[in-house]
Motif scaffolding. Structure first.
Motif, PDB file in Angstrom:
ATOM      1  N   ILE A  37       0.861  -1.183   0.000  1.00  8.22           N
ATOM      2  CA  ILE A  37       0.000   0.000   0.000  1.00  8.22           C
ATOM      3  C   ILE A  37       0.899   1.236   0.000  1.00  8.22           C
ATOM      4  O   ILE A  37       1.916   1.268   0.696  1.00  8.22           O
ATOM      5  N   THR A  38       0.510   2.240  -0.776  1.00  9.88           N
ATOM      6  CA  THR A  38       1.223   3.509  -0.716  1.00  9.88           C
ATOM      7  C   THR A  38       0.286   4.588  -0.186  1.00  9.88           C
ATOM      8  O   THR A  38      -0.938   4.490  -0.309  1.00  9.88           O
ATOM      9  N   GLY A  39       0.906   5.623   0.397  1.00 11.50           N
ATOM     10  CA  GLY A  39       0.179   6.826   0.794  1.00 11.50           C
ATOM     11  C   GLY A  39       0.868   8.002   0.113  1.00 11.50           C
ATOM     12  O   GLY A  39       2.094   7.985  -0.040  1.00 11.50           O
ATOM     13  N   ASN A  40       0.093   9.008  -0.314  1.00  9.78           N
ATOM     14  CA  ASN A  40       0.707  10.101  -1.069  1.00  9.78           C
ATOM     15  C   ASN A  40       0.414  11.475  -0.451  1.00  9.78           C
ATOM     16  O   ASN A  40      -0.229  11.571   0.610  1.00  9.78           O
ATOM     17  N   ASP A  41       0.884  12.516  -1.109  1.00 14.42           N
ATOM     18  CA  ASP A  41       0.704  13.881  -0.601  1.00 14.42           C
ATOM     19  C   ASP A  41      -0.740  14.368  -0.733  1.00 14.42           C
ATOM     20  O   ASP A  41      -1.101  15.413  -0.210  1.00 14.42           O
TER      21      ASP A  41
END
Ligand code: CO
Length: 156
Positions: A37-41
């Motif tokens: 899983i990624t989280g972004n700005d």
């Protein structure tokens, strides 16, 4: 003599069945299923829904792919026991004051969580999916994030 051979045959058959069993092949002794899983700005997770089998061995790998400074934009992944949206809001409030990890003192409603990550940081957490079918919410507890950064683990 006949009984002895029958027992031996039964034992061999049981062993063969145990090895061939899908439960054994996917059991907790094996490697966990990895979920990246990624989280972004933009305060978004790349995945908002995970489906798992009861008791499945899982590994969540979270990466913050954003550019912003850690103090302004960090992400974690916190898996919770089943609760209402109001209870999630209360939990998030109790977590948001707990810098730098944003994990509340009372961890009784947490099933698993990663560290809180700044830009380009990665953390992983291994855990066993609950055995009880249902929906288990996950959120980012960085202040102000959970409204956008939330999802659910569906155990079925
Ligand atoms: Co976040």
């Amino acid at each position: 003599m006949k009984t002895k051979w029958t027992n031996l045959l039964t034992s061999a058959l049981c062993a063969a069945l145990w090895v061939a069993s899908p439960t054994h092949a996917q059991g907790t002794s094996g490697k966990p299923r990895v979920i990246e899983i990624t989280g972004n700005d933009q305060m978004k997770y790349s995945i908002n829904e995970i489906t798992a089998k009861p008791g499945e061995s899982l590994e969540v790998v979270l990466t913050n792919v954003g550019q912003l400074p850690k103090a302004a934009m960090s992400h974690n992944w916190v898996l919770l026991k089943p609760m209402t949206d109001a209870e999630i809001a209360t939990f998030a409030s109790s977590a948001m004051t707990k810098a730098p990890d944003y994990i509340p003192d009372d961890t009784s409603s947490i099933i698993a969580h990663t560290k809180t990550l700044g830009s380009k940081e990665t953390d992983k957490v291994d855990f066993t999916a609950p055995t009880k079918p249902g929906e288990y919410p996950f959120i980012c507890t960085f202040p102000g994030h959970y409204a956008l950064m939330h999802g659910k683990l569906i155990v079925k």
